[in-house]
Design an enzyme around this catalytic site. Structure first.
Site, PDB file in Angstrom:
ATOM      1  N   CYS A 116       0.811  -1.220   0.000  1.00  0.00           N
ATOM      2  CA  CYS A 116       0.000   0.000   0.000  1.00  0.00           C
ATOM      3  C   CYS A 116       0.847   1.275   0.000  1.00  0.00           C
ATOM      4  O   CYS A 116       0.340   2.365  -0.240  1.00  0.00           O
ATOM      5  CB  CYS A 116      -0.948   0.000   1.190  1.00  0.00           C
ATOM      6  SG  CYS A 116      -2.137  -1.340   1.093  1.00  0.00           S
ATOM      7  N   HIS A 256      -3.532   7.124   2.539  1.00  0.00           N
ATOM      8  CA  HIS A 256      -3.849   5.841   1.921  1.00  0.00           C
ATOM      9  C   HIS A 256      -5.239   5.419   2.400  1.00  0.00           C
ATOM     10  O   HIS A 256      -5.579   5.579   3.566  1.00  0.00           O
ATOM     11  CB  HIS A 256      -2.793   4.804   2.319  1.00  0.00           C
ATOM     12  CG  HIS A 256      -3.182   3.418   1.942  1.00  0.00           C
ATOM     13  ND1 HIS A 256      -3.551   3.085   0.655  1.00  0.00           N
ATOM     14  CD2 HIS A 256      -3.295   2.281   2.674  1.00  0.00           C
ATOM     15  CE1 HIS A 256      -3.858   1.805   0.615  1.00  0.00           C
ATOM     16  NE2 HIS A 256      -3.724   1.291   1.824  1.00  0.00           N
ATOM     17  N   ASN A 286      -9.977  -0.237  -0.985  1.00  0.00           N
ATOM     18  CA  ASN A 286      -8.512  -0.139  -0.919  1.00  0.00           C
ATOM     19  C   ASN A 286      -7.926  -0.710  -2.207  1.00  0.00           C
ATOM     20  O   ASN A 286      -7.921  -1.923  -2.405  1.00  0.00           O
ATOM     21  CB  ASN A 286      -8.006  -0.917   0.309  1.00  0.00           C
ATOM     22  CG  ASN A 286      -6.496  -0.830   0.467  1.00  0.00           C
ATOM     23  OD1 ASN A 286      -5.794  -0.311  -0.393  1.00  0.00           O
ATOM     24  ND2 ASN A 286      -5.985  -1.353   1.571  1.00  0.00           N
TER      25      ASN A 286
END
Ligand SMILES: CC(C)(COP(=O)(O)OP(=O)(O)OC[C@H]1O[C@@H](n2cnc3c(N)ncnc32)[C@H](O)[C@@H]1OP(=O)(O)O)[C@@H](O)C(=O)NCCC(=O)NCCS
Length: 331
Positions: A116, A256, A286
């Site tokens: 990520c 994020h 995500n």
């Protein structure tokens, strides 16, 4: 002579057409729309359907949009760095494939694996090539086809992730705009809490690894959650302190998008109200390396030249970090 900085001069994104809603997930696993939205903030995510379509498919769409926006051709690109954990192939790199597909005949590049934090690590890496004067036009992409490594029988992971790609162009700036500072961190001990067990050289693909479902994301949710809250908040506060910034100096936080609760905790530690926090987790979930450039794409029209932006991410590995940049254009 003025110091050359690396500035983002264009941004574009792409998400695939198919929308997987929380309602549809109720038919796949034992969950509810209410649980997913209240515990994660996700309402829907986009999924790349169709055979023989990999991450590069979405990157090409994002980059072609980027080039059109900036009014330049693919042959002008020096380099393409792709943050991803779902490359088209183990080799060659997704960057290689993209260069071929878009006709970037003078470019080279590579993939960067930081889960990520992939876009963040790729952005700070790309900036070095601009700051040293080695290159004039570097494209940094964050992209993942998470649906290719998600087990749609595992309710703890399949509700979170989605597919998407975002790309930015980095160019030299002599006005004091662009990337000002960055803090990057890794802690390999965290690999046990979030990883893909098989498919690498430790456990190559075999009938046994497929039967044991080891090619999917394995995540210990609560451990990752706690580490993400601490990691993202700590590093965001550190980059503000190091640059003598207060919350009033920060125009935008680009966090994020892993879980709305992690984003809220980071913003609160930085003393920022919701109006300064970019949020699109409700639309895309995500998308791993894709979340940050997709946020910049969604909010591009609202960002003003000179705005102070803090980008922060936390991901598998563990990897985390923060970048402070001054936005370089009005759109
Ligand atoms: C995965 C995550 C959403 C789970 O949320 P949580 O509030 O921590 O939930 P827990 O893991 O404590 O589980 C609580 C209960 O909900 C259940 N649950 C988990 N997923 C569920 C779902 N989709 N639907 C309904 N119930 C679910 C659990 O089984 C557990 O039930 P139990 O108490 O009967 O055992 C959360 O931990 C998270 O977001 N973690 C970080 C993810 C992340 O950032 N990943 C990417 C790296 S950047």
């Amino acid at each position: 002579m003025k110091k050359i900085t690396a500035a983002i001069t264009a941004v574009h994104g792409h998400v695939p057409e198919y929308i997987l809603t929380n309602k549809e997930l109720e038919t796949l696993v034992d969950t509810t729309e209410e649980w997913i939205e209240s515990r994660t903030g996700v309402k829907q995510r986009h999924i790349l359907k169709g055979t023989d379509k990999g991450t590069s498919e979405m990157c090409v769409e994002a980059i072609n949009g980027l080039l059109k926006k900036r009014g330049i051709g693919p042959e002008e690109i020096d380099m393409i760095i792709v943050g991803t954990v779902t490359p088209d192939y183990v080799f060659p790199s997704t960057s290689n494939v993209i260069c071929d597909k878009i006709g970037a005949k003078n470019a080279w590049g590579y993939d960067l694996s930081a889960a990520c934090s992939g876009f963040l690590f790729a952005l700070t890496t790309g900036a070095q090539f601009i700051e040293t004067g080695y290159h004039k036009k570097v494209i940094v992409v964050g992209a993942d086809k998470m649906s290719s490594i998600i087990n749609y029988e595992d309710r703890t992971t399949c509700v979170i992730f989605g597919d998407g790609a975002g790309a930015v162009l980095l160019e030299p700036n002599a006005e004091g705009l662009g990337i000002m500072d960055s803090i990057m961190r890794v802690d390999g001990a965290g690999r046990h809490s979030l990883h893909q067990k098989a498919g690498g050289s430790v456990r190559p693909a075999s009938h046994a690894t497929v039967d044991a479902k080891e090619h999917f994301v394995y995540q210990e949710g609560q451990t990752v959650f706690k580490s993400a809250v601490k990691g993202m908040a700590d590093v965001s506060a550190e980059i503000m302190e190091r640059n003598k910034m207060t919350s009033a100096d920060v125009a935008w936080l680009v966090p994020h998008q892993a879980n709305k609760r992690i984003i809220d905790a980071t913003a609160s530690r930085m003393g920022l109200g919701n109006e300064k926090v970019m949020l699109n987790i409700q639309k895309y979930g995500n998308t791993t390396a894709g979340t940050i450039p997709l946020c910049l794409w969604d909010y591009e029209k609202q960002i003003k030249k000179g705005d102070n932006i803090i980008i922060s991410a936390f991901g598998g590995g563990f990897t985390w970090g923060s970048i402070y940049l001054k936005w370089a254009y009005n759109s």
